[in-house]
Scaffold this motif. Structure first.
Motif, PDB file in Angstrom:
ATOM      1  N   GLN A  73      88.237  -4.957  70.194  1.00 50.91           N
ATOM      2  CA  GLN A  73      88.991  -3.905  69.554  1.00 50.91           C
ATOM      3  C   GLN A  73      89.613  -3.026  70.622  1.00 50.91           C
ATOM      4  OE1 GLN A  73      86.013  -1.928  67.086  1.00 50.91           O
ATOM      5  NE2 GLN A  73      87.082  -2.663  65.294  1.00 50.91           N
ATOM      6  N   SER A  74      90.875  -2.741  70.496  1.00 47.01           N
ATOM      7  CA  SER A  74      91.434  -1.737  71.378  1.00 47.01           C
ATOM      8  C   SER A  74      90.953  -0.369  70.911  1.00 47.01           C
ATOM      9  CB  SER A  74      92.966  -1.809  71.366  1.00 47.01           C
ATOM     10  OG  SER A  74      93.461  -1.688  70.048  1.00 47.01           O
ATOM     11  N   ALA A  75      90.934   0.572  71.832  1.00 47.23           N
ATOM     12  CA  ALA A  75      90.419   1.892  71.516  1.00 47.23           C
ATOM     13  C   ALA A  75      91.540   2.831  71.098  1.00 47.23           C
ATOM     14  CB  ALA A  75      89.701   2.468  72.735  1.00 47.23           C
ATOM     15  N   ARG A  76      91.170   3.801  70.259  1.00 52.91           N
ATOM     16  CA  ARG A  76      92.079   4.899  69.916  1.00 52.91           C
ATOM     17  C   ARG A  76      91.308   6.197  70.130  1.00 52.91           C
ATOM     18  NH1 ARG A  76      94.589   8.289  66.121  1.00 52.91           N
ATOM     19  NH2 ARG A  76      96.864   8.104  66.275  1.00 52.91           N
ATOM     20  N   LEU A  77      91.570   6.856  71.244  1.00 54.87           N
ATOM     21  CA  LEU A  77      90.789   8.011  71.666  1.00 54.87           C
ATOM     22  C   LEU A  77      91.674   9.244  71.779  1.00 54.87           C
ATOM     23  CD1 LEU A  77      88.754   6.409  74.610  1.00 54.87           C
ATOM     24  CD2 LEU A  77      88.129   6.499  72.192  1.00 54.87           C
ATOM     25  N   THR A  78      91.246  10.320  71.167  1.00 51.99           N
ATOM     26  CA  THR A  78      91.850  11.628  71.414  1.00 51.99           C
ATOM     27  C   THR A  78      90.939  12.351  72.400  1.00 51.99           C
ATOM     28  OG1 THR A  78      92.788  11.731  69.191  1.00 51.99           O
ATOM     29  CG2 THR A  78      92.594  13.800  70.404  1.00 51.99           C
ATOM     30  N   THR A  79      91.462  12.655  73.576  1.00 55.56           N
ATOM     31  CA  THR A  79      90.686  13.310  74.629  1.00 55.56           C
ATOM     32  C   THR A  79      90.939  14.806  74.574  1.00 55.56           C
ATOM     33  OG1 THR A  79      91.004  11.341  75.988  1.00 55.56           O
ATOM     34  CG2 THR A  79      90.176  13.315  77.091  1.00 55.56           C
ATOM     35  N   VAL A  80      89.868  15.576  74.434  1.00 54.05           N
ATOM     36  CA  VAL A  80      89.965  17.028  74.250  1.00 54.05           C
ATOM     37  C   VAL A  80      89.294  17.699  75.447  1.00 54.05           C
ATOM     38  CG1 VAL A  80      89.493  18.947  72.686  1.00 54.05           C
ATOM     39  CG2 VAL A  80      89.851  16.648  71.758  1.00 54.05           C
TER      40      VAL A  80
ATOM     41  N   ALA B  19      92.746   4.370  83.975  1.00 58.13           N
ATOM     42  CA  ALA B  19      93.113   3.086  84.580  1.00 58.13           C
ATOM     43  C   ALA B  19      92.318   1.922  84.003  1.00 58.13           C
ATOM     44  CB  ALA B  19      92.915   3.159  86.091  1.00 58.13           C
ATOM     45  N   GLN B  20      91.181   2.218  83.328  1.00 59.63           N
ATOM     46  CA  GLN B  20      90.338   1.153  82.785  1.00 59.63           C
ATOM     47  C   GLN B  20      90.807   0.660  81.417  1.00 59.63           C
ATOM     48  OE1 GLN B  20      87.838   0.040  84.826  1.00 59.63           O
ATOM     49  NE2 GLN B  20      88.626   1.585  86.251  1.00 59.63           N
ATOM     50  N   PHE B  21      91.737   1.377  80.801  1.00 58.70           N
ATOM     51  CA  PHE B  21      92.167   1.016  79.460  1.00 58.70           C
ATOM     52  C   PHE B  21      93.426   0.160  79.507  1.00 58.70           C
ATOM     53  CE2 PHE B  21      89.475   4.689  78.820  1.00 58.70           C
ATOM     54  CZ  PHE B  21      88.750   4.343  77.685  1.00 58.70           C
ATOM     55  N   THR B  22      93.598  -0.661  78.468  1.00 57.10           N
ATOM     56  CA  THR B  22      94.699  -1.632  78.423  1.00 57.10           C
ATOM     57  C   THR B  22      95.938  -1.018  77.773  1.00 57.10           C
ATOM     58  OG1 THR B  22      94.225  -2.523  76.215  1.00 57.10           O
ATOM     59  CG2 THR B  22      92.922  -3.392  78.066  1.00 57.10           C
ATOM     60  N   PRO B  23      97.088  -1.668  77.901  1.00 56.76           N
ATOM     61  CA  PRO B  23      98.296  -1.148  77.244  1.00 56.76           C
ATOM     62  C   PRO B  23      98.175  -1.064  75.721  1.00 56.76           C
ATOM     63  CG  PRO B  23      98.885  -2.724  78.952  1.00 56.76           C
ATOM     64  CD  PRO B  23      97.397  -2.797  78.805  1.00 56.76           C
TER      65      PRO B  23
END
Length: 592
Positions: free
Chosen positions: A384-391, A423-427
């Protein structure tokens, strides 16, 4: 029929815990059993052992929620108990059985301490009991004994099974899945490991299995590759897996790219398919030689401290009744195995098993919670690709210099750590950015700096979302005099993530803070956690990952808030640790 009072041995052979099980009966259940032996035996003796005649007027009513696959057998036992006038201490036992997916029950019990409305839970695997109890906010559970078992297998249509040498050729889990998913081989379907014990146990078995890695690939590489293949043909639930099966034979759908020639199934599910009317295609079962994990159907008391003595004793009486011969016969008739009993050859053959497939071999030790969490975490980040909101906390304290870092501030090091993590996450992963302090945007403590979209997506003005985020990270600045508006910000970010939820991705909110909530006009911690529990939806999970940075934080605070959503709280002493902790958190929380 004659009345059934409490027997001398409450733990009938078919319901004893399996040797080597990682869970033993708790003291509470042991106490109930001892009381049953002392009091129930006396009642039976006074009434002439198992006297006959009509039931007395008093009735103990129990409600059970059970895994859908075992409901027909358990409901038949409950109906038979009513006709048999099953008694506990001279009172009739009545059990109403309702079907519900185990993952849904585990979520509900793990995220609420409210009375659930039933006294007994019969999931298909002890893994769900562990998950429900792992949140710290759960309804207390008391697992007692395994009622039935069914090994996890790989089922195939006849032509696919023959191509892989069935029944004579045996494989390890790794070898079997590698052979089945090789070039020109078969499509394998399974249920989502996050919602299916069958899928999760198979995935953990593949991850631990020796051998089978082609071309010198590492075990991790092979498992990730197989997980990728499986993820393309995942069903939402166990009940939907068989609907993806290809039809075998000339002119059938065996070459349909949307159909599967192989399925990860329990032996009982294969038996039900093979013996159902109208199914002319019989599945063939492979039993990997490094061990087939078992669905173990643990009989579990729910919030036992809230049960009356009559309810507790009646529940244990019904458990014993499920271990008596008529109930075992019904379980066998529906394709289940009974604990401590050898596999019935005729039932195994009807399910699709045949010697020399090692279907009689002892099952391996059940995987630990850590092993299952690791497998599920790997699944989450691999498929699964991730969907992250960084706060990110932008309060004034983020300008504090970090000792031993050459004058660099908490914000400086946080920004560098975030760029390393990015840098660890994919497009295909989606990442967004908020920051917060107090009254950062009018009366609001927070603001959106970068919307949450794919890292590979082009953005206006040139470049990609990844480029825009790197620029936004670099531009983060502490707000002079700004306090920490943690609670209102956390709730707003969670609500936004729910509203913009994307199916098929690992949706989460990551909150980084160097302090405790300092907004005196915000929602309280207790109100926040209550609201988060109210909004939490197992069909659209958005766990909070909260990372407390530095010595001025409260780990208990972030843990309590995060757990309300099925997430987790962490504490690091140095902002430079954010990168490694964040990636670890995604794995761990994804595993939950």
């Amino acid at each position: 029929m004659g009345r059934h009072s409490l027997p001398d041995d409450l733990t009938a052979p078919a319901t004893r815990p399996r040797p080597g099980s990682r869970r033993r009966r708790t003291v509470a259940v042991a106490t109930v059993i001892v009381l049953g032996l002392a009091v129930g035996t006396g009642v039976a003796a006074r009434r002439g052992v198992f006297g006959s005649g009509p039931c007395p007027g008093s009735v103990v009513n129990l409600r059970m929620v059970a895994s859908p696959d075992i409901v027909p057998a358990v409901r038949a036992a409950a109906d038979r108990a009513r006709k048999d006038h099953l008694e506990s201490d001279g009172q009739c036992v009545r059990v109403a059985v309702t079907a519900r997916d185990s993952y849904k029950v585990a979520h509900d019990l793990g995220h609420s301490s409210a009375e659930p409305g039933y006294q007994i839970w019969l999931p298909d695997s002890e893994a769900w009991v562990d998950r429900a109890q792992g949140t710290g906010e759960n309804v207390p559970l008391t697992p007692a004994s395994s009622i039935a078992e069914s090994p996890v297998t790989l089922a195939m249509v006849p032509s696919a099974a023959k191509a892989l040498g069935w029944p004579d050729k045996t494989y390890t889990w790794a070898g079997l899945t590698a052979a089945a998913t090789g070039p020109g081989q078969v499509h394998i379907g399974a249920a989502d490991p996050a919602r299916s014990a069958t899928g999760l146990l198979a995935l953990s078995s593949i991850a631990q299995s020796p051998g089978g890695a082609p071309g010198g690939d590492t075990q991790d590489t092979q498992v990730a590759a197989i997980a990728k293949v499986l993820s393309q043909r995942i069903s939402d639930a166990d009940s939907k897996v068989l609907g993806t099966l290809a039809q075998d034979g000339p002119g059938k759908t065996k070459d349909d790219p949307h159909r599967n020639q192989a399925l990860v199934l329990s032996e009982q599910a294969a038996y039900a398919h093979n013996t159902a009317r109208g199914h002319t295609q019989r599945l063939r079962l492979f039993y990997p030689k490094d061990g087939t994990p078992q669905l173990d159907y643990p009989y579990t008391l729910v919030d036992e401290s809230e049960l009356t003595t009559d309810q507790s004793r009646a529940a244990m009486r019904f458990m014993a009744y499920l271990g008596e011969r008529p109930s075992r016969t019904e379980l066998d008739r529906q394709g289940f195995r009974t604990p401590d009993q050898p596999a019935t050859a005729s039932r195994v053959e009807a399910a699709g098993g045949r010697s020399p497939q090692p279907y009689t071999d002892a099952s391996p030790e059940p995987p630990s919670e850590d092993v299952l969490d690791e497998a599920l975490g790997m699944w989450t980040v691999t498929v699964q690709s991730a969907r992250l909101t960084t706060v990110v906390d932008a309060s004034g304290s983020m300008a504090t210099a970090v000792p031993g870092k050459g004058g660099r501030t908490r914000m400086d090091i946080t920004k560098a750590s975030l760029r390393e993590a990015l840098a660890q996450f994919t497009p295909r992963d989606e990442i967004g950015l908020w920051d917060f302090a107090t009254h950062l945007d009018g009366t609001r403590d927070y603001r959106e700096r970068v919307p949450t979209v794919r890292l590979g997506a082009p953005v206006k003005g040139g470049g990609t979302q990844r480029d825009r985020l790197n620029t936004a990270f670099a531009a983060l600045r502490p707000v002079p005099g700004g306090a920490t508006g943690l609670y209102d910000t956390t709730l707003a970010a969670f609500q936004d993530a729910r509203k913009t939820y994307v199916h098929g991705k690992f949706n989460a909110v990551v909150v980084l803070t160097d302090g405790v909530n300092e907004d005196d006009h915000s929602i309280s911690r207790s109100a926040l956690t209550a609201k988060l529990r109210e909004l939490d939806d197992p069909a659209r999970p958005v766990p909070l990952i909260m990372i407390a940075v530095g010595p001025d934080t409260d780990r208990t605070e972030v843990e309590q808030v995060a757990k309300a959503t099925g997430g987790a709280g962490y504490q690091v002493s140095d902002p430079s640790q954010i990168n490694s902790v964040l990636l670890k958190a995604v794995m761990e929380v994804g595993g939950r």
